[in-house]
Design a protein around this motif. Structure first.
Motif, mmCIF file in Angstrom:
data_model
loop_
_atom_site.group_PDB
_atom_site.id
_atom_site.type_symbol
_atom_site.label_atom_id
_atom_site.label_comp_id
_atom_site.label_asym_id
_atom_site.label_seq_id
_atom_site.Cartn_x
_atom_site.Cartn_y
_atom_site.Cartn_z
ATOM 1 N N HIS A 1 -5.673 -0.073 6.627
ATOM 2 C CA HIS A 1 -5.892 0.961 7.670
ATOM 3 C C HIS A 1 -6.590 0.396 8.901
ATOM 4 O O HIS A 1 -7.315 1.110 9.573
ATOM 5 N N HIS B 1 0.852 -1.200 0.000
ATOM 6 C CA HIS B 1 0.000 0.000 0.000
ATOM 7 C C HIS B 1 0.879 1.239 0.000
ATOM 8 O O HIS B 1 1.427 1.636 1.039
ATOM 9 N N HIS C 1 1.621 5.107 -2.664
ATOM 10 C CA HIS C 1 1.079 5.928 -3.762
ATOM 11 C C HIS C 1 2.241 6.503 -4.569
ATOM 12 O O HIS C 1 2.911 7.423 -4.133
ATOM 13 N N LYS D 1 -8.979 -1.703 -5.864
ATOM 14 C CA LYS D 1 -8.994 -0.920 -4.615
ATOM 15 C C LYS D 1 -10.244 -0.053 -4.577
ATOM 16 O O LYS D 1 -10.649 0.523 -5.592
ATOM 17 N N ASP E 1 1.318 2.985 3.214
ATOM 18 C CA ASP E 1 0.474 4.064 2.660
ATOM 19 C C ASP E 1 1.332 5.329 2.510
ATOM 20 O O ASP E 1 0.952 6.419 2.940
HETATM 21 ZN ZN LIG Z 1 -3.604 4.925 0.505
#
Ligand SMILES: [Zn+2]
Length: 409
Positions: free
Chosen positions: A233, A84, A86, A179, A292
């Motif tokens: 999360h 995870h 970006h 996702k 993340d």
């Molecule tokens: Zn994310």
């Protein structure tokens, strides 16, 4: 001329045996190998040639390799897998450059979690994925335009399971699943359409979920998600994983038993020590550790891969547990069993980590501080057999012995 030819021949004969002995491109020598998939935790040498691991043994002579990295005193692990992050660096606004934000933390495979959707994935692929040294895989956003703010991300008209599934099937080696994220309307459209796309394409589903009245977390993990689906999360504040006495809710245990996977996805808002510490104390560990990582989470909470791993060490998990959840577990979660281990014949993706002792402080998403006496730091990363990061110069030569300028590459 004859003398010269003889001299060349003699030189060739003289050098041939030496050259022939150097059968490996790179030898990682003397490190402690932790490879949870193969239940290894021992001192081993690893020889690499042609981008592959070709030999793993207690003792491989240094003379057999063109380049030797003395990694004694360090941990040698499979290249880390962050499922995870970006990294659509030229696309969605919060994204980072993949190579700069993965390799120096030991990550050799990074999964972009929904930055792009079926409408813009191919641009992401050509401008970022195809140009990166780190292996970039993707979870395709069920929103056709990807992560471009609430206007598109809340628009159910953007969520076309057939179009998303077609794009997954077109790039089976790169897109690992679907996702859904950030959806605010109090309906199940985003989750159910994403699940449908995952089903149509035979791929995995990762869910970022904001509960709303009539759309609860318990129903999500027990009724709307399927075995193998990933809730990311899950140590965040948005979902009720603990009761008022900080006890793990029974439906968390039930969902885990059913096969739902729980992923960290640290980010700016989703790792809170006041949730994670009691959960871990009760034995509810993450299935996978991920960052993340984006332009905000890389700053104050410093959600880089080795930092996130260090936070879980500080919360009481063992080094083996942390490495398992950063290598083979994420590989299995994204249906890539070829990744996440060190095996003869396998791709040479390797991380070399230092476990440093001292005083370290780590922050969570609420900027709560946890002080600890150990931290992981990546010192060397090998991707596809190539040393791409070497913080200590472990694979390199002292400058006084380095020879002519032409040796420097
Ligand atoms: Zn994310």
């Amino acid at each position: 001329m004859r003398a010269l030819a003889l001299a060349l021949l003699a030189a060739a004969i003289g050098q041939a045996p030496v050259a022939a002995q150097q059968i490996y491109d790179l030898l990682l020598k003397g490190g402690r190998v932790i490879d949870p998939k193969n239940r290894r935790n021992e001192r081993l040498d690893i020889a690499i040639a042609g981008g592959r691991v070709v030999k793993i043994a207690a003792e491989i002579p240094a003379a057999q390799a063109r380049r030797v990295a003395n990694v004694s005193g360090y941990y040698v692990t499979p290249g880390l897998i962050d499922i995870h992050a970006h990294v659509d660096a030229q696309g969605a606004p919060l994204n980072l450059n993949p190579d700069h934000n993965t390799l120096r933390y030991g990550v050799t495979t990074v999964v972009d979690a929904g930055s792009s959707g079926w409408k813009n994935f191919e641009q992401f692929k050509s401008r970022v994925i195809d140009r990166s040294k780190v292996r970039v895989l993707a979870l395709l956003n069920i929103v056709g335009a990807g992560m471009y703010g609430s206007k598109v991300e809340d628009d159910v008209g953007e969520m076309d399971p057939e179009a998303a599934a077609r794009m997954v099937r077109k790039y089976p080696g790169t897109i690992v699943g679907i996702k859904t994220a950030h959806f605010q309307p109090a309906t199940w459209d985003a989750v159910d359409r994403a699940r449908k796309a995952a089903e149509l394409s035979g791929s995995v589903l990762m869910v970022d979920f904001h509960p709303k009245p009539g759309r609860g977390y318990r129903e999500l993990i027990l009724e709307h998600m399927r075995p193998g689906d990933i809730h990311t999360h899950f140590y965040g504040r948005l979902t009720p994983q603990l009761d008022a006495q900080k006890k793990v809710q029974p439906y968390m245990l039930e969902a885990r038993k059913k096969g739902i996977l729980f992923d960290v996805g640290h980010g700016s808002g989703s790792l809170w020590f006041r949730i994670a510490v009691p959960a871990i104390q009760q034995g509810f560990l993450p299935d996978t550790i991920s960052t993340d990582l984006h332009k905000q989470s890389v700053m104050l909470p410093r959600a880089t891969m080795t930092n996130v791993m260090s936070k879980f060490l500080a919360m009481g998990m063992t080094l083996e547990q942390v490495i398992e959840r950063s290598t083979i577990n994420p590989a299995k979660a994204i249906h890539r069993p070829d990744l996440g281990s060190i095996e003869e014949g396998g791709t040479a993706d390797v991380a070399v980590l230092a476990l440093e002792r001292g005083t370290f402080a780590f922050l969570d998403s609420g900027h709560g501080k946890l002080t600890t006496d150990k931290a992981l730091r990546c010192v060397l990363t090998v991707r596809n057999g190539e040393v791409l990061y070497d913080a200590e110069g472990l694979s390199l030569t002292d400058w006084r012995q380095a020879g002519p300028y032409s040796n420097f590459k």
